[in-house]
Design an enzyme around this catalytic site. Sequence first.
Site: not given
Ligand code: FEO
Length: 390
Positions: A24, A78, A80, A82, A145, A164, A192, A223
């Site tokens: 994004h 989380h 989100e 991903d 996040h 995250d 990041y 990640h």
């Molecule tokens: Fe806030 Fe890796 O997602």
Amino acid sequence: MQPIKLTENIYWVGGIDWDIRNFHGYLTPRGTTYNAYLILDEQITLIDTVKHYLADQLIARISKLIDPSKIQNIISNHVEMDHSGSLPHILKFAPSATVYTSEPNGLKGLKRHYKQNWNFKSVKSGDKITLGKHSLEFIATPMIHWPDNMVTYCPESKILFSNDAFGQHIASSERFDTEFPKDLLLEEAKKYYANIVLPYGKQVLGVLETVKQIPADTIAPSHGLIYRKHIPEILAHYQKWADNQTENKAVIIFDTMWESTRMIAKTIAAVCEKAGIHYRLMDLKVAHISDVATEVCDAKYIFFGSSTLNNQMLPTIAAALTYLKGLAPKNRTGLAFGSYGWSGQSVGQIEETLKAMGMTLLPQIKIQYIPDESELNAAAAQLEQALNGH
Ligand code: FEO
């Protein structure tokens, strides 16, 4: 598609996204991973999932260890997508698994995203569950996040599943920081932080206080690489970034129509050089805003230059200012500069935005048409004087 062992009964079962180059708006030249972890115990527990299009990787890795229908708990740290995107896939295998999520925002978010009546259990900071030999403790980390974020700690294995927090966008077959070049790891961790976490420094400082009390010897983010060795370094970097501690460094960000604004940018760079200030000269025709953000992360000085086009600053500069304003770096010193033809609004417009970002401003540099040597010398002298008095 192999699982990778963290301890005797805890495995990485995530997905590697080798090809993603834009997350994004954030350029990810090294791709990324979505890390999910499986705990084999009396209650088999999955911590987070992967982006929806990598569900096959997740299922394949889990299937090397157990039948996915045996999963009893899923921890969703989380909402989100991903990390939650493969919940629907996993829950097809294990439809009665309990989905642990934060109260209230995780629960609200998962219901809004997936419109499913899964077997949810919402948890608060300090809540614990026992899986058999392992237990898990939940710690809310709102805004790192999203408002729903939490991290999960397993005291028996001393692993902090940090989601995250502490992540890096790196696709690699290596899973641990001990196997990967440290400089690259920390550079991607900085990018990041700059692009994802920077606005939430206050919350990060609170979380760091909690994390420092936890005797984790592994930090397993959602990640990139898993930290075993460089935990002190990444915690120290987060402390510095969250505190908005900066270095004696300037980022000179500009765009130019007829090279005149570039001439001013180079003059500013020469002043920095003379003053012993490290600098980065970033022409937005070639530099990406996510790389600008990385440089801004530890820079004391943020200088923005633009020509005036149709009474406005150039669109590249407007976009970068909007992006950086959202990232909300603090304790910075700004300067607006630019060349103009007749109306010259861009410099004032930049100054207004830098002021709205709470920056201390150095006197602007604004020169009509093509700067000559005396005008550039005067601009340099003005900046030198301002820096001396700063
Ligand atoms: Fe806030 Fe890796 O997602």
